[in-house]
Design an enzyme around this catalytic site. Structure first.
Site, PDB file in Angstrom:
ATOM      1  N   ASP A 195       0.878  -1.167   0.000  1.00 56.93           N
ATOM      2  CA  ASP A 195       0.000   0.000   0.000  1.00 56.93           C
ATOM      3  C   ASP A 195       0.921   1.224   0.000  1.00 56.93           C
ATOM      4  O   ASP A 195       1.548   1.545   1.009  1.00 56.93           O
ATOM      5  CB  ASP A 195      -0.879  -0.047   1.260  1.00 56.93           C
ATOM      6  CG  ASP A 195      -1.765   1.190   1.383  1.00 56.93           C
ATOM      7  OD1 ASP A 195      -1.649   2.104   0.544  1.00 56.93           O
ATOM      8  OD2 ASP A 195      -2.565   1.233   2.344  1.00 56.93           O
ATOM      9  N   GLN A 198       0.993   6.418   1.262  1.00 57.70           N
ATOM     10  CA  GLN A 198       1.752   7.456   1.978  1.00 57.70           C
ATOM     11  C   GLN A 198       3.250   7.410   1.647  1.00 57.70           C
ATOM     12  O   GLN A 198       4.030   8.167   2.237  1.00 57.70           O
ATOM     13  CB  GLN A 198       1.567   7.295   3.498  1.00 57.70           C
ATOM     14  CG  GLN A 198       0.128   7.397   3.969  1.00 57.70           C
ATOM     15  CD  GLN A 198      -0.454   8.807   3.811  1.00 57.70           C
ATOM     16  OE1 GLN A 198       0.268   9.785   3.612  1.00 57.70           O
ATOM     17  NE2 GLN A 198      -1.775   8.911   3.899  1.00 57.70           N
ATOM     18  N   CYS A 359      -8.405   5.940  10.196  1.00 60.50           N
ATOM     19  CA  CYS A 359      -8.774   4.697   9.472  1.00 60.50           C
ATOM     20  C   CYS A 359      -7.861   3.526   9.812  1.00 60.50           C
ATOM     21  O   CYS A 359      -7.950   2.469   9.188  1.00 60.50           O
ATOM     22  CB  CYS A 359      -8.792   4.892   7.961  1.00 60.50           C
ATOM     23  SG  CYS A 359      -9.942   6.133   7.414  1.00 60.50           S
TER      24      CYS A 359
END
Ligand SMILES: Cc1ncc(COP(=O)(O)O)c(C=O)c1O
Length: 406
Positions: A195, A198, A359
């Site tokens: 992922d 960021q 989240c």
């Protein structure tokens, strides 16, 4: 080194909100004029659909839309046909999970992840675990969510089919050893999913060097338009994966018996009319970041963060959760003050930050609190803005936090 004043002049949001210190870049970033112009130009001069029209406008749209694959290919050091456009990082991760559920996880297996993940890198796996013989296991981490390779090796076993982690945590900014995790995964014949929400906006991401199999990220967190994400995948993997969405644009042919032949990757993952202007804008954003240099961006952000943290450490009313991390957001709380109240107080002082669990709802298992304030900086922020934020942070107290509501 960056010419930050020159860079700031590229961003209308900075010009239009001179009093605002925007430290919520982890949520979304401002867009430079060049990106805005590209989107508006498409609406004013280029509007047409892609991959469908037999006229010049449509051919031009194809060129710009598919040309963005070349730009992202250069940005990530991959082939253009390894770049799939989606709606956002979340959509990319859902596509990845669906795709793997019908390949490497078809007969079950274990997915290794961490408790520091964003919901988008957990909930799709949880659903899969509910529906199939798939187990989720967590690699232990330290107090800032960092995986040690020793722990990763201990957690690894023959049943693991996928390791799925955020390269950089959205709360703590912790940078995972993705390259080493990729090597570990491959040693066991497993895949690594990253992922990159960021990380990709803040550091050079060379997918070949990292040897990641699948990577997800969002355009809006890297100066591009909303509603666009990228799924990078090694081409042979993409070819094996089934698309989550079916419809026009992604099939080569079908007949009344329901026999469907799909196009090849990446087209087979892009059913329906895509966010054409968004993808074109993403291309301009990626070029903009490359023109500044991802290494320059990372270096500047490191030094700005170090400055900000050194000042924040001096504040007795503030507890910091990740003072020693060198990159990413600063996660903190006002001692004894509810995070949202403190963020409300900072907002009253012209500082935009985010509060809550961001989240990452099981991260509290690691840091012991599920409410933090997150100050996330980007390359257009300055030391003066850090100073203004520090001044405002000095005022965080129960009295002030309550005061803003009365
Ligand atoms: C680490 C991480 N993963 C996933 C996401 C989801 O990104 P998006 O909302 O753009 O799909 C975010 C957004 O904040 C994030 O920080």
């Amino acid at each position: 080194m960056l010419d930050v004043e020159k860079i700031r002049a590229d961003f209308p949001m900075i010009r239009n909100h001179p009093e605002l210190v925007y430290f919520d870049n982890g949520a979304t970033t401002f867009k430079p004029q060049a990106v805005i112009d590209a989107v508006v130009h498409f609406y004013e001069y280029g509007t047409s659909n892609v991959h469908r029209g037999d006229y010049a406008l449509s051919a031009e749209a194809d060129k710009l839309y598919d040309g963005t694959r070349d730009i992202i290919g250069e940005f990530l050091n991959c082939r253009p046909d390894e770049v799939v456009f989606t709606a956002n990082d979340t959509a990319s991760l859902n596509q990845i999970v669906y795709g793997l559920s019908r390949t490497v996880l078809k007969d079950g297996g274990t997915v290794l992840t961490t408790e520091a993940e964003h919901a988008s890198n957990l909930l799709p796996w949880y659903r899969l675990a509910e529906e199939r013989n798939v187990k989720i296991e967590y690699i232990p981490t330290d107090a800032v969510g960092l995986i040690s390779m020793d722990d990763a090796r201990k957690a690894m076993h023959d049943g693991v089919k996928v390791i799925s982690v955020a390269h950089v945590s959205n709360v703590l900014g912790t940078v995972q050893p993705v390259k080493e995790l990729a090597a570990l995964a491959h040693e066991y014949g497993a895949l690594i999913v990253v992922d990159g929400a960021q990380s990709v906006p803040h550091r050079k991401t060379d997918v070949k060097d990292l040897d990641v199999d699948l990577l997800a990220f969002s355009s809006h967190k890297m100066c591009g338009p909303d509603g666009v994400g990228v799924l990078y995948g090694k081409h042979e993997l993409l070819e094996q994966m089934d698309p989550l969405l079916l419809g026009g644009g992604m099939n080569a042919r079908f007949n009344a018996c329901g026999e469907v032949t799909l196009k090849h990757a990446p087209e087979k993952f892009e059913a329906g009319t895509p966010n054409i202007e968004g993808v074109i804008g993403l291309g301009v954003a990626a070029k903009y970041l490359m023109s500044i240099g991802m290494d320059n961006i990372e270096e500047y952000e490191r030094s700005l963060r170090a400055y900000f943290v050194s000042k924040a450490k001096e504040l007795e009313n503030i507890e910091i959760y990740n003072p020693d991390n060198e990159t990413g957001p600063l996660a903190f709380n006002g001692k004894g003050v509810f995070a949202q109240d403190a963020a409300g107080y900072l907002a009253s002082q012209g500082i935009a930050v985010r509060s809550g669990n961001h989240c990452a709802k099981i991260l509290h298992e690691i840091i012991g609190t599920d409410q933090t304030i997150r100050a996330s900086l980007y390359f257009y922020n300055t030391k003066e803005e850090a100073d203004r934020c520090i001044e405002a942070m000095k005022g965080i107290s129960i009295e002030n936090a309550i005061g803003i509501f009365f």
